[in-house]
Enzyme design. Structure first.
Site, short mmCIF file in Angstrom:
data_model
loop_
_atom_site.label_atom_id
_atom_site.label_comp_id
_atom_site.label_asym_id
_atom_site.label_seq_id
_atom_site.Cartn_x
_atom_site.Cartn_y
_atom_site.Cartn_z
N LYS A 106 28.48 72.28 7.58
CA LYS A 106 29.47 72.16 6.64
C LYS A 106 29.01 71.83 5.36
CE LYS A 106 32.84 71.01 10.05
NZ LYS A 106 33.37 70.15 10.85
N LYS B 239 32.54 86.55 20.88
CA LYS B 239 33.76 86.29 21.77
C LYS B 239 34.79 86.39 20.47
CE LYS B 239 32.38 81.91 21.93
NZ LYS B 239 32.41 80.49 21.81
N LYS C 280 38.94 83.11 15.69
CA LYS C 280 39.84 83.28 14.49
C LYS C 280 39.30 83.64 13.13
CE LYS C 280 40.40 78.18 13.25
NZ LYS C 280 38.99 78.04 13.53
#
Ligand code: TRP
Length: 362
Positions: A143, A225, A228
């Protein structure tokens, strides 16, 4: 918000006194079913991977465990300080989970910010959290790389808040993906430090999945996979309309078909069969398996069939989500009921915590 400011008593001297009195009564956590706790990020728009990977497991767990499922709205502030869309996102996550089968009567389904005791436990755990340990956490480092100009203390202590979410219910079972393992290890460190320094209050939480084998839903472009954030065209969302579903499936990667009987399937073909297994009838799947094995398969036909079966699977969920989103009163009732269950349960743990820490002066 109703719970904090209107119906919940303000924390004045009298209510603190009353609370302490209540704590003196011999309330203990109900014996019996084991506690499961998990947090869901309010990032909106669940996809098929979330559905088969996480929610379907929650739905099974709700029958056998004492479940606390929470929308992690506070965690989202660590990276998304702009709260303009927060309410919409929280509503959507709640609606999508309920439409997928989570039953607010069976589980406590609540928002993190409504369980204000979490903030208190977070503060205590912060004293047992070491800066060096937090700085080494891979999710923190990621992050920092993504948001270099907003490296706030909340981001650093993200795992402390997550530990508070779990420990406030004395949960032992935490259904999460691999990416959250490190956070659970940190939570176990706090459990051991707390129990050792004060007294044995918390059990150690572990990652838990109902089926040991988690279904991973592959993306339609044959790379990894469904996700989003990656390629939207390769991910099926519960909010996709019928035509979007058809379009995405028809675009899925295929080839000219096998040239030898009973050959192995390439990954991207295997993926289409897996999706078919999840949403189509058994004899439909068998039909295409046979066609693949004798080299007569036409992937266009297979995808058309899969698209229709997928539409039939997703459309009723989407409709239900829309109905729930249009009924704000119902959503408020769910949140309120969830918060009440969570608060009552958490308060019992917090009594043990305050006693263990000798923060019980009267
Ligand atoms: N960190 C989790 C995630 O990113 C969300 C979360 C917050 C959570 N609090 C939790 C998960 C407590 C399990 C338990 O997905």
């Amino acid at each position: 918000m109703w719970l904090h400011r209107e119906s919940a008593p303000a924390l004045n001297a009298k209510s603190i006194y009353l609370r302490r009195l209540m704590e003196k009564k011999k309330e203990t956590l109900p014996a019996g079913r084991q506690v499961v706790m998990s947090g869901i990020r309010p990032t909106g728009f669940l996809h098929l991977g979330n559905y088969f990977g996480a929610i379907r497991n929650y739905v099974k767990m709700q029958e056998e465990y004492d479940c606390y499922f929470m929308v992690a709205d506070l965690h989202s502030l660590t990276t998304h300080p702009d709260t303009k869309d927060l309410k919409t996102n929280v509503h959507r996550v709640l609606a999508e989970n309920i439409a997928s089968g989570l039953d607010p009567e069976k589980v406590a389904l609540y928002c993190q910010s409504h369980l204000y005791q979490t903030g208190e436990l977070y503060l205590y755990l912060n004293m047992l959290a070491y800066k060096g340990e937090l700085e080494k956490t891979p999710t923190f480092k990621d992050k920092v790389r993504q948001h270099p100009d907003n490296v706030n203390a909340g981001l650093l202590t993200y795992p402390v808040l997550m530990a508070a979410d779990i420990l406030i219910h004395k949960a032992k079972y935490v259904p999460v993906g691999k990416d959250q393992e490190q956070h659970l290890e940190i939570a176990r460190n706090y459990v051991n430090r707390f129990n050792h320094r004060y007294s044995e209050v918390f059990p150690e939480p572990y990652a838990f999945n109902f089926n040991s084998e988690l279904v991973k839903i592959p993306s339609l472009d044959g790379t990894g996979k469904m996700s989003k954030s990656e390629n939207h065209m390769a991910t099926l969302f519960l909010a996709d309309d019928d035509n979007a579903i058809r379009k995405k499936i028809m675009k899925a990667k295929t080839d000219n078909g096998p040239s030898e009987n009973n050959s192995a399937k390439p990954d991207y073909i295997e993926n289409l069969f897996l999706l078919m297994k999840l949403v189509s009838k058994a004899n439909t799947l068998q039909h295409f398996e046979e066609k693949f094995n004798n080299c007569s398969i036409r992937y266009g036909d297979m995808k058309k069939q899969l698209a229709e079966d997928m539409v039939e699977f997703i459309a009723p969920i989407r409709q239900k989500v829309d109905d729930i989103l249009n009924d704000e009163k119902y959503l408020q009732k769910v949140m309120k009921q969830g918060a009440e269950k969570a608060i009552a349960h958490a308060e019992i743990t917090m009594r043990d915590v305050r006693n263990a820490m000798r923060l019980n002066y009267f």
